[in-house]
Design a protein around this motif. Sequence first.
Motif: not given
Length: 75
Positions: A10-18, A25-35
């Motif tokens: 499961v860990f490898r699945f998420y790491v490979d997907g990311f 990646k840009t969307l995740w950065c925006i989400i983290l900034i908003k949080l």
Amino acid sequence: MKRESILWRVFRFYVDGFRNMTVGKTLWCIILIKLFIMFCLLKPVFFPRFLGQFETDAEKEEYVSSELANRAIIP
């Protein structure tokens, strides 16, 4: 041949997907900034610590119960 554990797969699945994301990646950065903005900057402004003014738990309990009782009474 030894099978990998489910957690490792499961860990490898998420790491490979990311790793393969481009726009994600840009969307995740925006989400983290908003949080960060919501919880670190806006939370203290809109939700001040009213209970910080009381020293003991009994005083805090009395304040909360009186506020609940006062707000339950319909004028």
